[in-house]
Design a protein around this motif. Structure first.
Motif, mmCIF file in Angstrom:
data_model
loop_
_atom_site.group_PDB
_atom_site.id
_atom_site.type_symbol
_atom_site.label_atom_id
_atom_site.label_comp_id
_atom_site.label_asym_id
_atom_site.label_seq_id
_atom_site.Cartn_x
_atom_site.Cartn_y
_atom_site.Cartn_z
ATOM 1 N N LEU A 38 6.090 -77.423 -9.460
ATOM 2 C CA LEU A 38 6.677 -76.854 -10.675
ATOM 3 C C LEU A 38 7.865 -77.703 -11.093
ATOM 4 O O LEU A 38 8.666 -78.109 -10.246
ATOM 5 N N PHE A 39 7.985 -77.949 -12.389
ATOM 6 C CA PHE A 39 9.079 -78.739 -12.932
ATOM 7 C C PHE A 39 9.931 -77.877 -13.861
ATOM 8 O O PHE A 39 9.423 -77.338 -14.838
ATOM 9 N N HIS A 40 11.194 -77.734 -13.533
ATOM 10 C CA HIS A 40 12.151 -76.944 -14.316
ATOM 11 C C HIS A 40 11.600 -75.552 -14.637
ATOM 12 O O HIS A 40 11.508 -75.165 -15.794
ATOM 13 N N PRO A 41 11.230 -74.811 -13.596
ATOM 14 C CA PRO A 41 10.710 -73.457 -13.829
ATOM 15 C C PRO A 41 11.818 -72.480 -14.221
ATOM 16 O O PRO A 41 12.918 -72.520 -13.672
ATOM 17 N N TYR A 42 11.486 -71.630 -15.169
ATOM 18 C CA TYR A 42 12.399 -70.574 -15.604
ATOM 19 C C TYR A 42 11.662 -69.246 -15.596
ATOM 20 O O TYR A 42 10.560 -69.138 -16.134
ATOM 21 N N THR A 43 12.270 -68.249 -14.952
ATOM 22 C CA THR A 43 11.747 -66.883 -14.984
ATOM 23 C C THR A 43 12.076 -66.286 -16.347
ATOM 24 O O THR A 43 13.180 -66.473 -16.860
ATOM 25 N N LEU A 44 11.103 -65.594 -16.922
ATOM 26 C CA LEU A 44 11.314 -64.941 -18.207
ATOM 27 C C LEU A 44 11.638 -63.476 -17.975
ATOM 28 O O LEU A 44 10.882 -62.759 -17.325
ATOM 29 N N GLU A 45 12.776 -63.058 -18.486
ATOM 30 C CA GLU A 45 13.149 -61.646 -18.461
ATOM 31 C C GLU A 45 12.824 -61.103 -19.851
ATOM 32 O O GLU A 45 13.433 -61.519 -20.838
ATOM 33 N N LEU A 46 11.837 -60.206 -19.928
ATOM 34 C CA LEU A 46 11.388 -59.652 -21.201
ATOM 35 C C LEU A 46 12.041 -58.293 -21.408
ATOM 36 O O LEU A 46 11.835 -57.371 -20.618
ATOM 37 N N ILE A 47 12.797 -58.167 -22.479
ATOM 38 C CA ILE A 47 13.509 -56.930 -22.781
ATOM 39 C C ILE A 47 12.927 -56.356 -24.068
ATOM 40 O O ILE A 47 13.089 -56.953 -25.136
ATOM 41 N N PRO A 48 12.202 -55.216 -23.991
ATOM 42 C CA PRO A 48 11.638 -54.632 -25.215
ATOM 43 C C PRO A 48 12.747 -54.281 -26.196
ATOM 44 O O PRO A 48 13.809 -53.801 -25.802
ATOM 45 N N GLN A 49 12.502 -54.535 -27.469
ATOM 46 C CA GLN A 49 13.478 -54.161 -28.481
ATOM 47 C C GLN A 49 13.514 -52.653 -28.606
ATOM 48 O O GLN A 49 12.494 -51.982 -28.466
#
Length: 124
Positions: A38-49
């Motif tokens: 993996l190269f520059h992995p970022y976890t996505l935090e999804l916040i419902p509007q």
């Protein structure tokens, strides 16, 4: 052996995390795949509007997305992980990929990517 090119992918990790990253397979001396890198992995935090909490149609939910470094206690740009650490690999949403590249694209200077169209699919 020709160096394998990197693809941008969205990953569902066994831990439940959703990760946006550059990814490629790593091969041994016998050309057998041994793991992913993996190269520059970022976890996505999804916040419902907030207004979407009241909606019964969850297919139309809009999210605010926070990008969090996947392994924030290290300065390493890439990580080798076993195949079974990932339960699903998909093409990232166009808008998520655009935002990721806008935010972190300079981290990939000098990296060769597989030729992809805007949906993440290889072009033949």
């Amino acid at each position: 052996m020709e160096e394998q090119k990197i693809l941008f992918k969205s990953l569902k990790m066994r831990t439940g995390e959703i990760v946006l990253t550059g990814i490629r397979q790593v091969f041994d001396d016998n050309n057998q795949p041994v793991c992913y890198e993996l190269f520059h992995p970022y976890t996505l935090e999804l916040i419902p509007q907030k207004e979407d909490y009241l909606s019964e149609d969850l297919t139309q939910t809009n999210f605010t997305v926070n990008y969090i470094r996947w392994f924030p206690t290290t300065k390493d740009p890439s990580f080798k992980i076993p195949f079974d650490a990932i339960v699903a690999i998909g093409n990232p949403d166009d808008e998520l990929l655009k935002t990721y590249i806008d935010k972190f694209g300079t981290l990939f200077e000098g990296v060769t990517f597989e030729n992809q169209n805007n949906t993440g699919e290889k072009n033949d």
